[in-house]
Structure formats: C-alpha cells, structure tokens
Scaffold this motif. Structure first.
Motif, PDB file in Angstrom:
ATOM      1  N   ASP A 366      12.137  -0.708 -20.231  1.00 24.91           N
ATOM      2  CA  ASP A 366      12.804  -0.814 -18.997  1.00 24.91           C
ATOM      3  C   ASP A 366      12.355  -0.089 -18.001  1.00 24.91           C
ATOM      4  O   ASP A 366      11.548   1.012 -18.310  1.00 24.91           O
ATOM      5  CB  ASP A 366      14.257  -0.826 -19.079  1.00 24.91           C
ATOM      6  N   ARG A 367      12.845   0.161 -16.870  1.00 25.05           N
ATOM      7  CA  ARG A 367      12.565   1.313 -15.737  1.00 25.05           C
ATOM      8  C   ARG A 367      13.739   1.293 -15.248  1.00 25.05           C
ATOM      9  O   ARG A 367      14.446   0.609 -14.861  1.00 25.05           O
ATOM     10  CB  ARG A 367      11.380   0.620 -14.892  1.00 25.05           C
ATOM     11  N   THR A 373      14.284  10.242  -7.361  1.00 27.83           N
ATOM     12  CA  THR A 373      12.932   9.380  -6.576  1.00 27.83           C
ATOM     13  C   THR A 373      13.298   8.037  -6.559  1.00 27.83           C
ATOM     14  O   THR A 373      14.110   7.611  -7.253  1.00 27.83           O
ATOM     15  CB  THR A 373      11.664   9.552  -7.321  1.00 27.83           C
ATOM     16  N   ASN A 374      12.749   7.258  -5.570  1.00 24.97           N
ATOM     17  CA  ASN A 374      13.076   5.851  -5.628  1.00 24.97           C
ATOM     18  C   ASN A 374      11.953   5.135  -6.440  1.00 24.97           C
ATOM     19  O   ASN A 374      11.828   3.764  -6.273  1.00 24.97           O
ATOM     20  CB  ASN A 374      12.786   5.382  -4.001  1.00 24.97           C
ATOM     21  N   GLN A 375      10.961   5.806  -7.112  1.00 25.38           N
ATOM     22  CA  GLN A 375       9.828   5.177  -7.702  1.00 25.38           C
ATOM     23  C   GLN A 375      10.443   4.875  -9.191  1.00 25.38           C
ATOM     24  O   GLN A 375      10.579   5.874 -10.064  1.00 25.38           O
ATOM     25  CB  GLN A 375       8.601   6.003  -7.823  1.00 25.38           C
ATOM     26  N   PRO A 376      10.684   3.761  -9.817  1.00 27.49           N
ATOM     27  CA  PRO A 376      11.219   3.414 -11.093  1.00 27.49           C
ATOM     28  C   PRO A 376      10.194   3.891 -12.067  1.00 27.49           C
ATOM     29  O   PRO A 376       8.848   4.013 -11.867  1.00 27.49           O
ATOM     30  CB  PRO A 376      11.288   1.931 -11.086  1.00 27.49           C
ATOM     31  N   LEU A 709       3.602  -2.662 -19.159  1.00 30.45           N
ATOM     32  CA  LEU A 709       3.131  -1.479 -18.262  1.00 30.45           C
ATOM     33  C   LEU A 709       3.493  -1.187 -16.873  1.00 30.45           C
ATOM     34  O   LEU A 709       3.306  -2.169 -16.208  1.00 30.45           O
ATOM     35  CB  LEU A 709       1.553  -1.221 -18.821  1.00 30.45           C
ATOM     36  N   THR A 710       3.371  -0.246 -16.435  1.00 32.90           N
ATOM     37  CA  THR A 710       3.241   0.243 -15.018  1.00 32.90           C
ATOM     38  C   THR A 710       1.827   0.346 -14.632  1.00 32.90           C
ATOM     39  O   THR A 710       1.009   1.600 -14.993  1.00 32.90           O
ATOM     40  CB  THR A 710       4.030   1.293 -14.571  1.00 32.90           C
ATOM     41  N   PRO A 719       1.479   1.465  -8.236  1.00 30.92           N
ATOM     42  CA  PRO A 719       1.821   0.984  -9.362  1.00 30.92           C
ATOM     43  C   PRO A 719       2.895  -0.123  -9.512  1.00 30.92           C
ATOM     44  O   PRO A 719       3.821   0.246  -9.010  1.00 30.92           O
ATOM     45  CB  PRO A 719       1.873   2.160 -10.389  1.00 30.92           C
ATOM     46  N   LYS A 720       2.763  -0.975 -10.327  1.00 32.07           N
ATOM     47  CA  LYS A 720       4.068  -2.048 -10.346  1.00 32.07           C
ATOM     48  C   LYS A 720       4.103  -2.324 -11.818  1.00 32.07           C
ATOM     49  O   LYS A 720       3.078  -2.232 -12.671  1.00 32.07           O
ATOM     50  CB  LYS A 720       3.730  -3.357  -9.563  1.00 32.07           C
ATOM     51  N   PHE A 721       5.410  -2.482 -12.234  1.00 26.30           N
ATOM     52  CA  PHE A 721       5.925  -2.682 -13.696  1.00 26.30           C
ATOM     53  C   PHE A 721       5.234  -4.237 -13.906  1.00 26.30           C
ATOM     54  O   PHE A 721       5.670  -5.304 -13.342  1.00 26.30           O
ATOM     55  CB  PHE A 721       7.459  -2.827 -13.796  1.00 26.30           C
TER      56      PHE A 721
END
Length: 931
Positions: A366-367, A373-376, A709-710, A719-721
């Motif tokens: 999960d993330r 930070t706002n970056q999961p 993966l991110t 980068p995205k999940f």
C-alpha cells in the motif's frame, strides 16, 4: 431433522444479515427463490402429474386380463394406489424442478431489471443488454419447458401403455383415439418449443465458442443462421400437423413431418455448414473470417476494459550516463525492494509479540504519506491477527478458543524501499500498543480478518470482569492466559445477539457445539461473530459479485479496515472471447490456493464495479460504486436499491488507499497476450502473440505475478503507484513488452494501461535469462559463496522490471536466512541489478546500478555534458598500448586483492566494481598475448 436444518440455516442467515444491516438482500433473495421454487416447481409438477392423471382417466374400460399382456402386471399393481403414486410423483417433481428454478434467481432478476448497454451487435442489431440480461433467462425457460414436455410425454406414454391406451400387436403399436389426441398435442407443444429453441440458437452463436475465435464466423452467418431460420419454419409446420392429428385419425402426416424435421436438421443444420467450412472457408480462411475476427477483437477489448490501452513503440537503450543516472534517482529511490512473499517471517518474528498472533504468508503493498510529505511512499503492511494454532496444547479448549482468544491487534508496516543496518525491515508501524506513523486513533482490534477463528462469542454484562485477551504484557505464563495480558470486552455493533434461549439453540445446532447452550460464558449480553473473513462477508451481502483474491488492510481515519475489490461479470457478451478466471489468475502466488469462484468459471465480460470496505473491528460492510457506467452494476442496483453507495460518497482518506485490482489486471494480461493486436490479418497469423513469463523464483510451471511498484513511465516526470508486468514473444525468452497500469485512485488517469512494445529485432533479455545471468555472474557467485558454504539459505526475491532513463532496469533483492532453525527469518542483504549487459551487486540499489554501469560507487557527473567517464579498468596511465600481458595480469591481481578487502568490510559495491575490473584486465591480457 431435514426441515430443522433448513430452518436453522435460513433463520441464522436472517439474523446475520440483520446484524450487518443488509436485511433487504436476504429478503430479496429469499423471496425470489421461494417464488421461483413455488411457481416453477408447481407448474412443472402439476403439468406432468396432470397429464399422467389425464392419461389414467382416458384409459379404455373393460380390458381383458390376458396372461401374455406384460402391461397387466403393472396395471394390477398401480390401479389400487394410483392416487398416492400421483401425489408422491407431484411432490418429487415439484421439489426437483423448484430447486432448479430457485438456483436461477439471479438470472431471473437480471432479466427483470436489465439495463441497456447503448450498443448493438453487428449481426442482429440487438442491444448488448439482450444477450447479457434477456438471452440467459429465455434460454433457461426454453430448456426448462422442453424438459417438462419430455418428462410429461414419457410419463404419459407409460400410463397409456399400462392402462391400454397403447397396445403392441401385429406390425406396430395401436392407439386409442384418446391416446392419439393426447400425445399429438403434447408432442406438438414440444416441437413448438423446439422452434423457439432454433430461434434462440441464432443468438447463441454470437456468444458461442469456436477453435479460432468466439462469436459468429463466416459459416455461422452464411450457413448456420439461415439453416436455423429454415428449421424454425419446418418445426412450426410440423407442430401444426401434429395438432391436426388430434382431428384426423392418422399419424402419417405428423410422422412424415417429424422425419422431415430430423432429416432437415441433419442436412441443413449439420452437413451444409460442414461443407461450407471445409470447401469454401478453409481455403480462404484469412479473407473469409477477417471481418468476423475484427468484430471479435473489438468486442473482446471492450468487454475486458482494454480498448483504450496505449501501445507505444519503445527502443530500450542499455546504457546510462552519470547525469541520466542522477536524474532517474527519484524513481529508483521509490523502488520497492522488500518482497511481500518473503518478508512475512520477519514480520512475525520481530513483531509477533506472542505466539498466538500471526500475519498472512504473502503481505500487501500500500502507500502512505510519511515524514510530513505529500508524496505517498510504498509500504509493506500486514494485520496482526489471532492464530489459535500458536497456543500451547494446554491452552486449547473450547472456552479459550472461542471466548478468550477472539481477536488480533493492530497492523505492522515497513518501508518498501529501505532496509535496516542488518537487513531487517524499517518499521513505520509496530508494537502493541501500536507506535508509528499510520495514526491509529482507535483501539485497532482485529475481530474480522483473513485468519480469524470460525466463530467467537464476545460480550459481558456491565460489572462483570472481561475475559478476552487484549494487550499482552510481561512474560508467557503457560496455562493462565490472563497472567500475561490485559482483558477486554467487545463493544462493537457487529455480531448476532445470542442471549436468549432460542438463539442459543439455533447456533448450538448450526455449529454442532453444545457448549454454546451450556456454557456460562454465553450470557444475556453475548454476541456471536462468524463469517469473519472480509471476502466472505462481501460475497454474502452481495452474492452477485465476484470477489478479488487479494484483500488488503489499510488504516483509514485512524481505523483498520479491509479493502476488497469486487467485479461484475458475464459470459454472454456477444463476440467477446471467453476466458477462465481460474486459469487467467493462476501464478506463483496462487499455487495451491483456492481462488475466487465464479457463478461460471468462463467469463467474457468483467468490470471492477465495486470497492468494498470491511471494518476490522465491528465487521461493517460498505459497498461503493466504482464503475459508474457499468450496465450490469446498474441492473443489480435496481434489484437491491440502497445497497451500493454512490462513488461520490467515497472519502478522500479512503480514496488514497484504493488501487487497481490485481485479479482484473491478471485477466486483462491474459487477454492482451493475443488482443494487443488490433489488425485482423495479423491476429489470424498469430506471429505477434505474447506469453506471460514463468516466475524465476517459483516452480517451473508457475507464472510470474504482477507487481505493485511506484515507477515513472516514459513521458512522465512523477513516479506513480502502478501495477506492472512483462511479456515474452510466444516462443522465445527475450522481452517483448513492459505493461503498467496507473493504480492511484486519486489520479485523473487511474486505470490507464500502457504497453511499451519493444521492436521485434530487439534482444533484451527476459526474466528467466536475467535470473540466470544473476546466478551465474562471477561477482555475485563469489559474494554469496560464503553464505552458501555455511548453513545460511540464499533466497531470491521478486525480479522487478522498471523503466529508467528510456531503458529497462532489472532489480532483484537477495535475502539471507541464517539457518532453517525455529525463530530465523530472511533478511534483505543485497540487491542485484542490471541495465544492459553487466550485472551490479551491492547493499543498495544505487550501489548495484552504478557497478552495473561501470561507475565507481558514489561517483557523480564531472562535466556539463553529462557524459559518463570511461569505466575504470585498473590502467592508471590511460595508455593501454604501453602495457604488456604481465602488467595486465599484475593489475588484475591487485584488483582481485582489493575486491577481497572490500568483501571483508562488507562493501559489496566496491567488491563488485573491482571484480569487473579484474575480468576486463584478464581479457586485455589475453588480447595482448595474441598480439
């Protein structure tokens, strides 16, 4: 006893549905099944028994008792008891037919509430909703009615024979006038039903299967459909002639018509299509079937939700400059290294707290937003659940199993991209009471989970001491569970009250356990918790959904919940290719496990229409609409109003943890092996078909699972999940493509699937080849030799494929398990990486990648151009021509000694770099010797 068990099952189900506030589902299903059972069962039984009774009433009178008449013995036996026999026959047929009809309650409800798709099929120009909702029910009614007619005819013939309406003498049977009229009308009705069946058969071709593709083909359109139209007319004429036999005293015309129907069905329905397929279609199959293959491709891609898949040609380069390496650092830093399939023992040993807690064998990804930070960031998460098998034998009794050890406690979570100094996980949530960054604000007791007991009895009156083990403390104390834990009493709203005698008796019989009725632990405040697995609860409150096999825990608004993806499916989408859900979702992670069972295993339409949430404390089930355009979901929302919550009501805090479901992606991956091709000619040739690679870390027959993966896909900066996988060409082991789908539910392009397709002449190694390269690399082999020679076990983690710097990077974590003794667990010690030809090995991904690229560990770009400095080869002068063979060998020896020193210090990156230098110098020495 039989009726009592039925009552117990129905009434306890009623209580359970009431406890979860889904009484409407229970009532709707029960009423529908009951009405179908009564109406269809009584119709079937009454029709058959009525015709049998009519045959008995139409029996001729005054039949002589002849010794040579075999029917006389049946007549003598049945005559006195005919009424009881008819009653028993009616009851049996009603029960049998009613049960069959009741099992089709969902088919009936879909027909009664069907929704238009807004699309028409290209052959009959009917809305797709006709095939998905109407056709299955019409087909069932036809089959049900035809079976009723067949049984009625057989029973009627037997009755007429026994009581003299049909007699065998001379050349053939003779019929009384009454028997002839009776049977001709019955058979005529059956032939009319056959005409209706021929009419439905035409539409059945659109949802049927063939060896080449599913749906209507050239022979279907030009032979089988015209043949069905002709047979419809002949069947109607035949039925009219049979009805006429009730007026005229002759079987000649009906017999001729039946013979004509049989002959026509063979010639027109069988031989004509065979001849056309063999002599007209086969010689020119690509041209004849081309338009129909195109229909199949379009329908299949629409039905499985892959019509908008973006296919991009991708020439993956195999080298990076130091500047590009630095620019790609963000995507690499977020790369998940912890393997959810291997890390569970570490979670248990380091965070189990007590032997009666456990986690799943395969953990979840999960993330969460960490460090302010706002970056999961990717994390590995598991619920700490109760495990009765972890109790000592002396503690195993009914009271402990079902009233004391009732729940787990909290979650365990670790960063997916980091390791501790000894290779252990870096925790973001740990301990009891929980400590960490996931912001649990309510007591995170896990009463509902994937490993909970079959049932637990909870609740105590006010003022009475609690008995449930809650927070462990101190040391283990053997037989007394209270000595090492605080106690708690469940106060959630979930569970069925069993404080009264009636409910106690019901559940005593349901679980075949007399202690439920006799134990003093069951009191006026008690509740029983059962059907506690999240998937089971969702399937029970929404029996029309197919549930994903991967349920995962999440912390939402301070509470632990289980998130369950659910699907609407159909096997009647016209022209779409059928696939087996079990086969499509089978991989390393599902070997030996029971997967989600479908109403039928063959489906050709699938949508992730519902996101379900199950509260881990009180078992509350919430269904959220996810696919707002799905006609199948809209249909079920008509059947069960107010059961599915609109998508607009999903909170942002929950939305952040929703993801693209793994089983849907597996099915789409299964379909895209062939249906990434959109040209009918190319599809027919089959040269561009792909396959899913086998898992290098699994058995020889298991497929590699997709990975969360991110990553930053080409053309994207952030980068995205994502959920990712790769394909190989159908008969080769090199890479064919990299596939990813955006799995961030909060993203505007969630669900967008991208295929990076490599040119057919590219020879980029596939997973098995990369795994072989890792295992045979000299540097890797020597680095792991010391572990393999001891009692340690080397475990290879999931082999990840990542797009980095316009290329594809392979990464594999390597775990070391010191011994197979109790209490040991795998720890992440090394990372292997390759980008192109060379292999890198280090304690971090950055170290491994720099070694693989021939860069010194920790090196950085030194010029504005970003050009990579030449790899060090041990040549300090830079003048390779001035060196002799002996000098090269001397430098190689020095590089080897430096490598061994680095290995002793645990500096794997320098060790790998020096080993590569040594190999290069030896090759140069060989070249110099040849000169």
């Amino acid at each position: 006893m039989f009726l009592g068990s039925i009552f117990t099952s129905v009434w306890t189900d009623r209580l359970w549905f009431k406890s979860v506030d889904y009484s409407g589902v229970f009532t709707t299903v029960l009423v529908t099944r009951t009405v179908l059972f009564v109406v269809m069962g009584v119709l079937f039984g009454a029709f058959v028994v009525g015709n049998v009774y009519l045959a008995w009433r139409l029996r001729p009178s005054g039949l002589p008792a002849r010794n040579d008449d075999p029917a006389a013995r049946y007549r003598q036996t049945l005559g006195p008891i005919i009424r009881p026999v008819l009653i028993v026959l009616g009851v049996v047929l009603t029960a049998f037919a009613g049960s069959v009809a009741a099992s089709h309650w969902d088919t009936y409800q879909m027909w009664a509430h069907g929704t238009s798709f807004g699309q028409k099929d290209p052959q009959f120009h009917k809305d797709i909703g006709f095939y998905v909702f109407d056709y299955p029910w019409l087909r069932f009614l036809t089959s049900f009615s035809f079976a009723m007619i067949v049984i009625a005819v057989l029973a009627t013939v037997f009755m007429h024979y026994v009581f003299g309406g049909i007699r065998f003498a001379g050349r053939g049977p003779s019929f009384t006038r009454a028997a002839q009229v009776h049977l001709s009308i019955l058979i005529g009705i059956g032939v009319l039903l056959r005409a209706l069946s021929y009419w439905l058969d035409r539409f059945g071709l659109a949802v049927g299967s063939s060896s080449l593709f599913d749906g209507i083909g050239y022979t279907d359109a030009h032979a089988r459909i015209p043949a069905r139209n002709i047979l419809i007319g002949i069947a109607i004429v035949c039925a009219l002639l049979l009805f006429a036999a009730a007026v005229i005293r002759s079987w000649v015309l009906p017999a001729i018509s039946l013979g004509l129907l049989l002959l026509t069905s063979i010639l027109i329905g069988g031989i004509w299509p065979f001849v056309m397929q063999s002599f007209q279609v086969k010689p020119s199959e690509p041209d004849k079937e081309g338009p129909y293959i195109a229909r199949n491709i379009e329908a299949t891609r629409d039905a499985y939700g892959v019509a908008d898949t973006k296919v991009e040609q991708y020439t993956a380069k195999t080298s990076l400059t130091p500047s590009e390496l630095t620019k790609s650092a963000e995507s690499r830093v977020s790369t998940r290294l912890l393997d959810p399939t291997l890390i569970a023992p570490a979670f248990e040993q380091l965070q189990q707290v007590r032997g009666y807690y456990t986690v799943q064998d395969t953990l979840d990804v999960d993330r969460y937003k960490l460090d302010g930070t706002n970056q999961p960031q990717d994390i590995i998460i598991a619920a700490r659940e109760i495990n009765l098998d972890g109790l000592q034998d002396s503690q195993r009794n009914w009271a402990n199993d079902h009233t004391v050890y009732t729940h787990g406690y909290g979650v365990i979570a670790a960063r997916g991209n980091k390791r501790g100094s000894q290779g252990e996980p870096v925790w973001v949530e740990k301990d009891i009471p929980p400590v960490g960054d996931l912001k649990l604000t309510t007591p995170p007791r896990i009463y509902f989970g994937e490993k909970t007991p079959s049932y637990s009895i909870v609740g105590q009156p006010k003022g009475k001491a609690p008995v449930e083990v809650d927070i462990p403390r101190g040391g283990e104390s053997g037989d007394d569970p209270k000595a090492n834990a605080t106690q708690n009493t469940y106060d959630g709203k979930g569970g069925v009250p069993i404080g009264n005698v009636f409910n106690k008796l019901l559940y005593t019989f349901k679980f075949a356990e007399p202690n439920i009725f006799l134990s003093s632990r069951v009191n006026s405040s008690s509740k029983i918790l059962y059907d506690r697995q999240p998937r089971d609860r969702v399937k029970k409150v929404a029996p029309w959904l197919t549930v994903d096999g991967d349920t995962y825990p999440a912390v939402v608004d301070g509470r632990v919940v289980w998130i369950v993806d659910a699907y609407t499916t159909s096997n009647s989408y016209p022209y779409s290719q059928h696939s087996s859900l079990r086969e499509a979702t089978d991989d390393t992670l599902t070997q030996g496990q029971s997967q989600a069972a479908l109403p039928t295993d063959q489906v050709n339409y699938m949508r992730n229409s519902v996101k379900a949430v199950v509260d881990a404390y009180d078992g509350t089930v919430k269904l959220y609409q996810w696919d707002t355009k799905d006609p199948v979901l809209k249909t079920w929302m008509k059947v069960f109003p107010d059961v599915v919550t609109p998508k607009s009501e999903i909170k942002q805090s929950l939305m952040e943890h929703l993801r693209y479901p793994v089983d849907l992606f597996k099915v789409q991956r299964y379909i895209l092996r062939e249906y990434h091709v959109t040209d009918a000619q190319t599809f027919y040739e089959g040269g561009e078909r792909w396959k899913v690679p086998e898992d290098p870390a699994g058995s020889s027959s298991s497929l590699q699972p997709p990975y969360y993966l991110t990553v930053a896909r080409p053309g994207e900066t952030d980068p995205k999940f994502s959920l990712t996988t790769v394909y190989l060409p159908n008969s080769r082991q090199n890479l064919a493509s990299f596939v990813s789908v955006n799995s961030e539910a909060t993203s505007s392009d969630y669900g967008t699937m991208q295929i990076l397709q490599l040119p057919s002449d590219t020879q980029l190694d596939g997973p098995s080849q990369i795994a072989n390269r890792f295992s045979s690399d000299k540097g890797v082999t020597q680095a792991l030799l010391q572990f393999r020679q001891s009692d340690a076990q080397v475990l290879n983690g999931n082999l990840l494929t990542l797009p980095v710097g316009d290329g594809l990077l392979y990464v594999q974590p390597v775990y070391i398990r010191r011994s197979a003794a109790e209490g040991t667990y795998p720890v992440l010690q090394f990372v292997a990486a390759t980008f192109g030809e060379d292999v890198g090995f280090g304690q971090t991904l950055d170290e491994a990648l720099r070694v693989a690229l021939g860069l010194e560990p920790g090196s950085a770009p030194t010029d504005d151009s970003g050009a990579a400095p030449p790899p060090s080869s041990g040549d300090d002068t830079g003048d390779s021509k001035a060196k002799t063979t002996s000098q090269y060998l001397a430098d190689a020896s020095k590089a080897y000694n430096d490598a061994q020193d680095a290995l002793k210090k645990g500096d794997l990156a320098t060790y790998q770099s020096k080993i590569n230098q040594m190999n290069d110098l030896i090759e140069k020495a060989q070249d110099a010797l040849k000169k």
